[in-house]
Design a protein around this motif. Structure first.
Motif: not given
Lengths: 363, 363
Positions: A7, A10-12, A186, A192-193
């Motif tokens: 998406i 946020p991403i992994d 993110q 991380p956000p």
């Protein structure tokens, strides 16, 4: 490393970055904190190709968008929008009682330099905002050509929302004449956000001095002055955890090499686009495609939410269309630390679910 | 667990909470995120003894202070201040062009209910702010008695800055009639900095609906409406890492038991106060002492910064006086997950450095 979220943020996040998030806290007024924040700033200046001051904000990117338009609009702001995140600038302006006008293009189209020229030629405006990478439509606006237009006029503050592009697409802030370039950690930065970043030019500093009511938390001038007078410290207590992780990740990014990183994003984008062209259509104007996100027209009328449910069984997730584009489009992001192989794994799974046969090695 | 920072936040964070900060990111628009945010809200309602809606903000506490005064002042705000953090409310009001008046007491003294009564009796105000625990002077203001005064008047929004007290000192939000009670996670809640929390009463919701320009990022009404309509989600991308850690820590806090936790803070405070009375003096009015922080008058004229340098060799840190009280006072915080033994270890080291002989077992 489990790669799952495709998406648009946020991403992994890779395990080594996650590990940095659990670093023990330090006093935010000590020398160690100053050094950390200076290190981050210097690396971000490289990432943004700028000598401008770097401001870090414990907030999402929206907070710094508010800070930018509120701290630096003295006369009137012109918001150029090609989608939801462009419109957000306008709503922010209105909610802060800032004189602001909205100039829109159709969804899937880009903002043209000619349009900006025409608006600025009225002499009514002293700040403009442009979304570099419109996350709702997949447009990458021509901020280079728009920058050339802005340079023709005196004393325009040029604000760019690069939330879903910085770190994945090259943005030469000083060369382009951008005064405030905003991003969030993110997205293509792969954290991380919880933290946003902007560049803040001397021209923006001078402008903010003329704006009387800039608020407190997102008063960019106050942040700037604190950094200068207190050796890279911040007026409020910042998220030190994000700073530890950001510092580490910037080392990784510089180690990968900026040009290599941008090329990797281009490679991932090419694969997703070719796959999309084979089975669907690209929603976005082909002349202005983003390298961090592809928005695909759902020409087959599949159920995007069902596809996503199936995908999640494989451990993957993509994004439905944004707002009014839900089910009419879907979005695959390809940003951060993902590789070409990660993208191919995702597409392989989508192929299996939808019964497509694509030779992914040819994309 | 290394216990080191006895400054009034950020404080040392226990390893299990730090571990939560490195949880892999999830999509902030999915069901899992909704569930996480609902869980946190329900536990915070217990901590604050309230049925009000809980709002989480990716920012420091200052951001929510700005959100509160800006979202809910319709007529005029009265700021009651007994130190630097009280004055901050006033500066925030001014920087946002909000009609606001400042009512101050001398440093080290508390705000009196009589003073609040006199101000409200003018009928000029529809919002008041009180700092529960003034971190610059160690005052715990009588928010219970002030709450009784506020109840005499119609339609006053009662805002309390509980940044350095919530989680360490009991605050019964509904019983006290507090409309907006604000805190930050890096103080008595024992998390790394980066997230702020407030309660938001129905009365505050109704008031905010009458305020036209509330800004965007800290528009408390917009946050409230998003939570209600989107099942505990937030308008902007939040710091999920902090949410994972907060959810875990709230479980720990409820497992310890709220009353036990408050009693532990009282025990730690008593020890530090007794030690301070033996060797120095307490700066703060003895009738209004905080249980999370003690401010000590430097009656011996020691060099606080030298003491701190020496302490750091032992792996400890305390805080110098705040602003104009630097060197004239120093501050020892005793909040979060520290124990009586941790506090005694700190004092033992200070004793060694300063050549004091105190039988710590008697304190």
């Amino acid at each position: 490393m489990s790669k799952r979220l495709f998406i648009p943020g946020p991403i992994d996040v890779s395990q080594d970055i996650l590990d940095c998030m659990s670093t023990q806290v330090i006093g935010h007024r000590g020398k160690e904190a100053s050094q950390l924040q200076q290190d981050i700033s210097e690396k971000l200046q490289k990432l943004f190709y700028t000598n401008s001051t770097i401001l870090l904000s414990t907030s999402s990117g929206t907070g710094l968008m508010e800070g930018a338009i509120r701290s630096c609009t003295s006369k009137r702001a012109a918001v150029f929008s090609c989608g939801s995140f462009g419109n957000r600038w306008y709503k922010i302006g209105i909610s802060n009682m800032i004189p602001v006008d909205l100039f829109e293009v159709d969804l899937g189209r880009a903002i043209s330099p000619e349009m900006v020229d025409k608006v600025l030629s009225t002499g009514k405006y002293d700040l403009i905002t442009v979304t570099h990478n419109e996350t709702s439509t997949g447009i990458r606006n021509p901020i280079e050509a728009i920058g050339e237009v802005v340079k023709k006029y005196n004393d325009i503050i040029y604000c760019v929302d690069a939330v879903s592009s910085a770190g994945g697409i090259k943005i030469e802030v000083d060369k382009l004449g951008i005064d405030i370039c905003i991003t969030s950690v993110q997205k293509a930065l792969g954290l991380p956000p919880g933290m946003a970043i902007c560049t803040f030019s001397n021209k923006a500093v001078q402008r903010a001095k003329k704006v009387p009511y800039r608020g407190t938390y997102f008063d960019l001038l106050a942040m700037y002055e604190y950094i200068v007078s207190k050796n890279y410290q911040y007026p409020s207590t910042p998220s030190l955890s994000h700073m530890f992780a950001l510092n580490f990740q910037l080392n990784q990014i510089l180690k990968e090499g900026l040009e290599n990183r941008f090329a990797r994003h281009e490679d991932m984008a090419r694969i997703v686009r070719n796959w999309a062209r084979e089975h669907f259509q690209i929603f976005t104007d082909e002349n202005y495609l983003s390298n961090t996100l592809t928005v695909i027209k759902n020409t087959k009328g599949i159920s995007v939410s069902n596809l996503n449910k199936e995908l999640q069984k494989y451990g993957y997730e993509i994004a439905n269309g944004y707002g009014g584009l839900k089910e009419k489009t879907f979005r695959i992001s390809h940003m951060g630390d993902y590789t070409v192989d990660d993208v191919k794994s995702l597409l392989k799974n989508i192929n299996e679910i939808l019964g497509f046969k694509t030779d992914l090695s040819l994309l």
